[in-house]
Design a protein around this motif. Structure first.
Motif, short mmCIF file in Angstrom:
data_model
loop_
_atom_site.label_atom_id
_atom_site.label_comp_id
_atom_site.label_asym_id
_atom_site.label_seq_id
_atom_site.Cartn_x
_atom_site.Cartn_y
_atom_site.Cartn_z
N LEU A 141 -64.98 -61.78 75.69
CA LEU A 141 -64.19 -62.99 75.85
C LEU A 141 -64.23 -63.46 77.30
O LEU A 141 -64.40 -62.64 78.21
CB LEU A 141 -62.73 -62.71 75.47
N HIS A 142 -64.04 -64.75 77.48
CA HIS A 142 -63.97 -65.29 78.84
C HIS A 142 -62.65 -64.83 79.47
O HIS A 142 -61.57 -65.03 78.89
CB HIS A 142 -64.06 -66.81 78.78
N LEU A 143 -62.70 -64.19 80.62
CA LEU A 143 -61.52 -63.61 81.29
C LEU A 143 -60.76 -62.66 80.36
O LEU A 143 -59.54 -62.54 80.44
CB LEU A 143 -60.59 -64.73 81.79
N HIS A 144 -61.50 -61.97 79.49
CA HIS A 144 -60.90 -61.06 78.49
C HIS A 144 -59.84 -61.80 77.66
O HIS A 144 -58.94 -61.17 77.12
CB HIS A 144 -60.25 -59.85 79.16
N THR A 145 -59.94 -63.12 77.59
CA THR A 145 -58.86 -63.89 76.96
C THR A 145 -59.36 -64.95 75.97
O THR A 145 -58.88 -65.00 74.84
CB THR A 145 -58.01 -64.59 78.06
N LEU A 146 -60.28 -65.81 76.41
CA LEU A 146 -60.64 -66.98 75.59
C LEU A 146 -61.90 -66.71 74.79
O LEU A 146 -62.93 -66.28 75.35
CB LEU A 146 -60.84 -68.20 76.49
N ALA A 147 -61.84 -66.96 73.47
CA ALA A 147 -63.01 -66.76 72.61
C ALA A 147 -64.08 -67.79 72.98
O ALA A 147 -63.79 -68.99 73.00
CB ALA A 147 -62.61 -66.92 71.15
N PRO A 148 -65.29 -67.35 73.30
CA PRO A 148 -66.26 -68.28 73.88
C PRO A 148 -66.74 -69.39 72.96
O PRO A 148 -67.19 -70.42 73.43
CB PRO A 148 -67.43 -67.37 74.28
N SER A 149 -66.65 -69.21 71.65
CA SER A 149 -67.11 -70.28 70.75
C SER A 149 -65.97 -71.01 70.08
O SER A 149 -66.19 -71.91 69.27
CB SER A 149 -68.04 -69.71 69.68
N PHE A 150 -64.74 -70.60 70.35
CA PHE A 150 -63.60 -71.20 69.67
C PHE A 150 -62.49 -71.46 70.70
O PHE A 150 -61.65 -70.59 70.94
CB PHE A 150 -63.10 -70.28 68.55
N LEU A 205 -55.52 -57.69 75.88
CA LEU A 205 -56.71 -56.86 75.70
C LEU A 205 -57.25 -56.44 77.07
O LEU A 205 -58.35 -56.83 77.48
CB LEU A 205 -57.75 -57.64 74.89
N LEU A 206 -56.45 -55.67 77.77
CA LEU A 206 -56.77 -55.26 79.14
C LEU A 206 -56.39 -53.81 79.32
O LEU A 206 -55.48 -53.31 78.65
CB LEU A 206 -55.95 -56.08 80.15
N GLN A 207 -57.06 -53.14 80.24
CA GLN A 207 -56.72 -51.78 80.62
C GLN A 207 -56.66 -51.76 82.14
O GLN A 207 -57.66 -51.48 82.80
CB GLN A 207 -57.81 -50.84 80.08
N PRO A 208 -55.53 -52.12 82.72
CA PRO A 208 -55.50 -52.25 84.19
C PRO A 208 -55.25 -50.92 84.90
O PRO A 208 -54.80 -49.95 84.28
CB PRO A 208 -54.33 -53.20 84.43
#
Ligand SMILES: Cc1cc2nc3c(=O)[nH]c(=O)nc-3n(C[C@H](O)[C@H](O)[C@H](O)COP(=O)(O)OP(=O)(O)OC[C@H]3O[C@@H](n4cnc5c(N)ncnc54)[C@H](O)[C@@H]3O)c2cc1C
Length: 471
Positions: free
Chosen positions: A372-381, A389-392
């Motif tokens: 995902l873009h920035l672990h956030t935005l679905a690239p095709s939608f 969805l992060l492991q900081p």
């Protein structure tokens, strides 16, 4: 309010042909001006709050009957156990606009974390937007960038119903679906085997000979519980790790790490400084029978545990190497030793799972990792995003807050300035492989979403500036 589909890189994508087939029951009813949030854990709560503050209508669906997700110990899928305390310290965990009480300790107990999330929900009036006991079973894109979301009563109760939404924010957590190891002989092993997700209380260990497999934070916590409750505890790790104490120089370890990071030193200097600190504070790990770390500090997810070495030093935990195979009643280790535990606890981690979404919608690769873009935005939608969805390398709530501010700003820009949104999307949506840490991470599913909180927040900050409305 409408969030149109015409903006974005997926203009030529036949979205009606993606995902599972449409549900066999009646047409979707309309919530087409609103955003659907899936899950009311720490990520879902902050998503509701920030979307509401940006002016969006929100329906959140939560399969359980309360908020808090993982931190609600009574929830079916909660991974926390009776002795769980935060691993990240209070100021590095809390949401930026809602501090934890001053009277609370540096590392609150899981009951306090749940109380904190409940207070957050009450303070910002979030509960009125949450449909509790309601499970999302299917999310399907439809024409116009909207989504048909099928819901039913949790655990199979109630009839299915489908609602149409302008956008979907997935906040279903990634610490509930066990990652099971594939050891030879495990299936035919006669002893008791549980995954850490089923470990709830030290009473489960009492008087038993216990083998804990896995040296992540959960594995170390369970080994420490076993040291105090079990007749015997073996702790198996695959490699040598760095074990940071929860305190260094009288301060929580993540605060020391952050202080060092704030000097903006090159990574190798920081690694050397921190490694030297650990050698001084902790000493030589091989003295405790542990293997020497086979990597530099920050190349694996940080382990913070002050008690593991204490119990190793008292002989209550025996460190052992990786398991080679299971026989019908025994466990063989790679160094040839054979042990006979009564209970094996697999603290082997979790994998993300999105059973309500077709994998291509989240750009899931062949290994099962969403890209995902920035672990956030679905690239095709452009109207589909994930929060949490992060492991900081520190606490996660503040990162989730900024992630959901990002989602809200993105959806807002699409509506208010489609041309600018289009420009952002064209330039960025395909950027899905970025690593938000300079450390060379060990190849492991555990590090799929590993980020340095500083590097990640810097990237989100930049994106937010790009998405700012222009006057
Ligand atoms: C042992 C342990 C210790 C941890 N310690 C820390 C720490 O010290 N600091 C830190 O910052 N983080 C820590 N974490 C990480 C922890 O996961 C996060 O703090 C946080 O709870 C994740 O929130 P979330 O909302 O993403 O997921 P969750 O808390 O898992 O919430 C997801 C919610 O979505 C709901 N849901 C899922 N699927 C559906 C569906 N189909 N329909 C409707 N609802 C659904 C679930 O019921 C749940 O309520 C720890 C994790 C573990 C396992």
């Amino acid at each position: 309010m409408s969030i149109g589909w015409d903006v974005g890189g997926s203009g030529d994508l036949d979205v009606t042909n993606s995902g599972p087939p449409a549900p066999p029951h009646g047409p979707a009813t309309g919530r087409v001006d609103s955003v659907c949030v899936i899950g009311a854990g720490a990520a879902g709560l902050t998503a509701i709050k920030n979307l509401r503050e940006a002016g969006f209508g929100v329906d959140c669906y939560e399969r359980e009957t309360g908020v808090g997700g993982a931190w609600n110990w009574r929830h079916d899928r909660s991974p926390v156990y009776a002795t769980t305390h935060l691993i990240s310290s209070k100021p590095f965990t809390q949401y930026p606009d809602f501090p934890m009480p001053d009277s609370w300790p540096d590392y609150p107990h899981h009951n306090q974390v749940l109380a904190y999330l409940e207070r957050y929900a009450d303070h910002f009036g979030l509960r009125q937007h949450i449909w509790f006991g309601t499970e999302v079973s299917r999310v399907v894109p439809v024409d116009g960038g909207q989504w048909d979301v099928t819901i039913s009563g949790a655990r199979g109760g109630g009839a299915d119903r489908t609602q149409r939404y302008a956008a979907v924010v997935v906040a279903n957590g990634h610490n509930w679906s066990p990652k099971m190891p594939a050891y030879e002989g495990l299936d035919s092993y006669g002893g008791q085997v549980i995954h850490a997700s089923s470990y709830k209380d030290p009473a489960q260990l009492r008087g038993k000979r216990v083998l804990v497999i896995g040296a992540g934070n959960t594995g170390c916590d369970i080994a420490v519980d076993a040291a105090q409750q079990a007749a015997r505890c073996w702790h198996s790790s695959r490699r040598g790790y760095w074990y940071a104490p929860k305190y260094a120089y009288g301060r929580p370890a993540d605060q020391v790490n952050d202080l060092v990071a704030s000097f903006r030193l090159p990574l190798w200097v920081r690694q050397r400084l921190l490694q030297r600190t650990l050698r001084r504070v902790v000493g030589d790990l091989t003295r405790f029978g542990l293997p020497k770390p086979d990597h530099k500090l920050l190349e694996t997810h940080p382990i913070a545990n002050s008690q593991l070495l204490y119990y190793l030093g008292h002989g209550s935990i025996t460190p052992v190497p990786e398991v080679a195979r299971f026989t019908s009643s025994k466990v063989e280790l790679v160094d040839g030793r054979v042990i006979e535990p009564d209970l094996v606890v697999l603290a082997t981690g979790y994998l993300p799972r999105f059973e309500f979404l077709a994998p291509e919608l989240l750009n899931v690769d062949t290994d099962g990792r969403p890209r995902l873009h920035l672990h956030t935005l679905a690239p095709s939608f452009p109207t589909l995003s994930v929060v949490g969805l992060l492991q900081p390398d520190s606490g996660i709530f503040s990162l989730m807050h900024w992630q959901s501010v990002l989602v809200a700003s993105w959806l807002r820009l699409r509506e208010q300035a489609p041309e600018r949104a289009n420009g952002y999307w064209r330039a960025h949506h395909h950027q899905v492989g970025q690593r938000y840490t300079r450390a060379r991470l060990k190849d492991s599913t555990r590090h799929w979403f590993e980020v340095s909180h500083i590097d990640y927040l810097r990237a989100v900050d930049k994106a937010l500036r790009d998405l700012e409305p222009q006057s």
